[in-house]
Write an enzyme that holds these catalytic residues in place. Structure first.
Site, PDB file in Angstrom:
ATOM      1  N   TYR A 167       0.816  -1.213   0.000  1.00  0.00           N
ATOM      2  CA  TYR A 167       0.000   0.000   0.000  1.00  0.00           C
ATOM      3  C   TYR A 167       0.850   1.264   0.000  1.00  0.00           C
ATOM      4  CZ  TYR A 167      -3.756   3.201   1.362  1.00  0.00           C
ATOM      5  OH  TYR A 167      -4.656   4.236   1.414  1.00  0.00           O
ATOM      6  N   ARG A 202      -5.196  -2.301  -0.434  1.00  0.00           N
ATOM      7  CA  ARG A 202      -6.410  -2.353   0.374  1.00  0.00           C
ATOM      8  C   ARG A 202      -7.494  -3.206  -0.263  1.00  0.00           C
ATOM      9  NH1 ARG A 202      -3.406  -1.206   3.511  1.00  0.00           N
ATOM     10  NH2 ARG A 202      -3.311   0.561   4.961  1.00  0.00           N
ATOM     11  N   TYR A 283      -0.945  -2.264   9.036  1.00  0.00           N
ATOM     12  CA  TYR A 283      -2.370  -1.972   9.224  1.00  0.00           C
ATOM     13  C   TYR A 283      -2.982  -2.841  10.314  1.00  0.00           C
ATOM     14  CZ  TYR A 283      -6.648   0.078   7.257  1.00  0.00           C
ATOM     15  OH  TYR A 283      -7.782   0.803   7.049  1.00  0.00           O
TER      16      TYR A 283
END
Length: 318
Positions: A167, A202, A283
């Site tokens: 990401y 994502r 994340y």
């Protein structure tokens, strides 16, 4: 709202209470009461349903939020489908069914790639299907940092290179200088390939689209299952903006939140270069022991800027 899951001890009871209150208020509205009572019930239903939506979403950890997004996308399709039935509009029904089915399929793909259970995700469950009940391991050690010049020399001296984007590459919009770097290395006779995790970025396919947009040849972009066994024969694994998808605790720690999640085994390469802005967790909020391994060096900085410097350095060297 932070990425950590909101773990209230009475989470399930709160959800059931709010759900029951919403259904009760909805039943009153459907009963055709007087205007004042109907408006009050409608307002109550909107309030409790909004609170329920907020609470259920807050109970989901940041790592699972992409799954929630795909579920909501699927829900919107089924709502459109129901509206088509009510209004007797076949076009709405057909489009809604397509959106609903595609969202459900995408949710299934993401849950499989993360080794998660959809019911557990929506109810704010902890960890993967393989996560044990004990305390996660504490990894000790110190990460080593490196410089652009050292990485340039390493790339030039290597014969096989696997690049693992994440990401961070998408956020920095570094795909174009990365493509230039790959072109120069390929012309120099290096074997350069990309390893893409199913949920890199994502959403499934986000990094594939990103690389295709930059003009990276599709035949050097490989999926996790195709390339994972090749890391042991690779000189350099260049990780750009990825964290959870290359986290070895998924295989080394049965009590990790991401235990059992398929990951790219970059740590098996002879040399690992991790390009990140900082040493912060990913994340999922899980520390990555790959950063502490002997064959790993950290190249800190913005992905686009670093890729530009690497490309310039390789060009000057060759």
């Amino acid at each position: 709202m932070g990425s950590a899951a909101y773990q209230h001890p009475a989470r399930d009871q709160i959800n059931m209470g709010l759900g029951a209150a919403t259904l009760g208020a909805g039943a009153i509205v459907m009963g055709g009461p007087e205007a004042g009572v109907g408006l009050a019930a409608l307002g109550g239903a909107l309030t409790t349903s909004g609170m329920l939506g907020w609470h259920m979403t807050a109970s989901v950890g940041g790592a699972d939020m992409p799954v929630v997004i795909t579920v909501l996308n699927s829900y919107s399709g089924w709502a459109l489908c129901a509206e088509g039935f009510m209004l007797d509009m076949p076009l709405l029904t057909t489009v809604g069914a397509l959106i609903g089915c595609s969202g459900a399929a995408l949710t299934k793909i993401m849950c499989d790639a993360m080794n998660r259970d959809i019911v557990s995700v929506l109810l704010g469950g902890y960890g993967t299907k393989a996560t044990g009940g004990g305390e996660a391991k504490k990894f000790e050690g110190e990460a080593k940092t490196t410089t652009v010049d050292e990485v340039v020399k390493l790339l030039v001296d290597s014969e096989s290179i696997i690049i693992v984007p994440g990401y961070g590459l998408a956020v920095a919009k570094g795909q174009y200088p990365l493509k230039d770097l790959v072109e120069m290395l390929t012309k120099a006779g290096k074997k350069v390939r990309f390893g893409i995790h199913p949920v890199a970025g994502r959403m499934p396919g986000q990094l594939n689209v990103l690389l295709a947009e930059a003009g990276v040849p599709y035949d050097i972009v490989e999926e996790l299952e195709e390339i994972n066994d090749d890391f042991k024969d690779t000189d350099v694994a260049l990780v750009i903006g990825a964290n959870d998808t290359v986290n070895s605790s998924a295989e080394e720690d049965p009590n990790s939140q991401i235990a059992g999640m398929p990951v790219l085994r970059v740590w098996n390469a002879k040399n690992v270069i991790v390009m990140k802005r900082s040493l912060a967790a990913g994340y999922a909020g899980v520390d990555n022991p790959v950063f502490l391994k002997e064959n790993t060096d950290m190249l800190l900085g913005d992905a686009k800027d670093t890729c530009e410097k690497l490309a310039a350095g390789v060009k000057a060297f060759l």
